[in-house]
Design an enzyme around this catalytic site. Structure first.
Site, mmCIF file in Angstrom:
data_model
loop_
_atom_site.group_PDB
_atom_site.id
_atom_site.type_symbol
_atom_site.label_atom_id
_atom_site.label_comp_id
_atom_site.label_asym_id
_atom_site.label_seq_id
_atom_site.Cartn_x
_atom_site.Cartn_y
_atom_site.Cartn_z
ATOM 1 N N PHE A 113 -34.235 31.376 -5.327
ATOM 2 C CA PHE A 113 -35.133 32.013 -4.373
ATOM 3 C C PHE A 113 -34.505 32.163 -2.980
ATOM 4 O O PHE A 113 -35.118 32.753 -2.098
ATOM 5 C CB PHE A 113 -36.425 31.208 -4.237
ATOM 6 C CG PHE A 113 -37.359 31.352 -5.409
ATOM 7 C CD1 PHE A 113 -38.055 32.532 -5.613
ATOM 8 C CD2 PHE A 113 -37.566 30.308 -6.290
ATOM 9 C CE1 PHE A 113 -38.928 32.683 -6.677
ATOM 10 C CE2 PHE A 113 -38.440 30.432 -7.356
ATOM 11 C CZ PHE A 113 -39.126 31.629 -7.553
ATOM 12 N N HIS A 140 -25.083 20.953 -6.766
ATOM 13 C CA HIS A 140 -26.506 20.666 -6.673
ATOM 14 C C HIS A 140 -26.730 19.164 -6.663
ATOM 15 O O HIS A 140 -25.812 18.372 -6.917
ATOM 16 C CB HIS A 140 -27.274 21.289 -7.844
ATOM 17 C CG HIS A 140 -27.492 22.768 -7.704
ATOM 18 N ND1 HIS A 140 -26.519 23.696 -7.999
ATOM 19 C CD2 HIS A 140 -28.575 23.482 -7.301
ATOM 20 C CE1 HIS A 140 -26.989 24.915 -7.787
ATOM 21 N NE2 HIS A 140 -28.233 24.815 -7.365
ATOM 22 N N LYS A 144 -30.526 18.157 -10.923
ATOM 23 C CA LYS A 144 -30.413 19.500 -11.474
ATOM 24 C C LYS A 144 -30.021 19.391 -12.939
ATOM 25 O O LYS A 144 -28.959 18.862 -13.272
ATOM 26 C CB LYS A 144 -29.367 20.291 -10.700
ATOM 27 C CG LYS A 144 -29.091 21.696 -11.217
ATOM 28 C CD LYS A 144 -30.223 22.637 -10.944
ATOM 29 C CE LYS A 144 -29.841 24.074 -11.262
ATOM 30 N NZ LYS A 144 -30.995 24.989 -11.184
#
Length: 246
Positions: A113, A140, A144
């Protein structure tokens, strides 16, 4: 006014989305699906068959193992769909596309996003036309689940599709060389202190080009979430990638 049902509403991403929705005059949260009961200002459900509310848009930020079933439920029960969960298999995406067409719903799967991540993919496509040799590094937090990330996979595929020449460096099946996604090496790291980071490194004789984006907090995703909710009806059937709405 657009009503929203949120699946995965009590994870870190879900809580951030709840807070974002509370600040929007045109978006209203009407229900939450979670793994365990929680107190909330809207009805909370722990099973799909318990849900007795409707909404314009179902937003799913759950884990890959539940996102497909949730999305199937949403499309077949009158919701438009925004999926923020990466890790769905290609055949699952194909099935969801069929369901979106069958039930005349609008759906978008968003690997990331973050607007900076979307722009990174677009810039990488442009660069790949002139620099076919490229590798992707993504980092990450340790929670994750999928690896490499959906964003990294999408970036690699778009680089490969944009190339006008074959890369000089040929990929070798070696663990240290990462995973080859459409012949673009992708390296995944999982470390505390990170939210999300991706870097694409291009090499050519005598020069290199590095493109990098970093999300320091989940607030960086909220603009993209709101954009997807407000504009998912622009999608015919199912689309993949936030850039489909830009």
């Amino acid at each position: 006014m657009t009503t929203v049902f949120l699946a995965g509403g009590f994870g870190k991403m879900g809580v951030a989305i709840q807070n974002m929705l509370a600040e929007q005059a045109d978006l209203t949260l009407v229900g939450i699906l979670g793994r365990t009961p929680h107190e909330a200002t809207v009805p909370v459900f722990t099973e799909l068959d318990e849900i007795d509310v409707t909404a314009d848009v179902w937003v799913d930020v759950t884990l890959p193992e539940s996102a497909f079933d949730n999305a199937t439920y949403a499309l077949s029960h009158g919701f438009d769909l925004v999926v923020g969960t990466s890790g769905l298999a290609a055949d699952q995406v194909s099935q969801l596309r069929h369901l979106a067409e069958k039930y005349a719903r609008h759906a978008i799967i968003v690997p990331n996003f973050s607007l900076s991540a979307v722009l990174l993919m677009q810039f990488s496509e442009k660069a790949a036309q002139y620099f076919p040799d490229a590798e992707v590094l993504e980092i990450h937090n340790p929670n994750k689940v999928d690896s490499p990330s959906g964003t990294a996979r999408a970036t690699a595929s778009r680089i490969a599709a944009a190339r006008k020449a074959k890369p000089v460096t040929q990929y070798r099946a070696d663990a240290a060389r990462g995973e080859a996604i459409d012949q673009v090496p992708v390296h995944a790291m999982r470390l505390p202190g990170y939210v999300a980071e991706e870097e694409v490194i291009f090499g050519a004789p005598g020069e290199t080009l590095r493109l990098k984006q970093t999300s320091f907090t989940r607030e960086s995703f909220m603009g993209g979430v709101a954009l997807a909710i407000r504009n998912v009806t622009q999608v015919d059937g199912l689309a993949v990638g936030l850039d489909q709405l830009l």
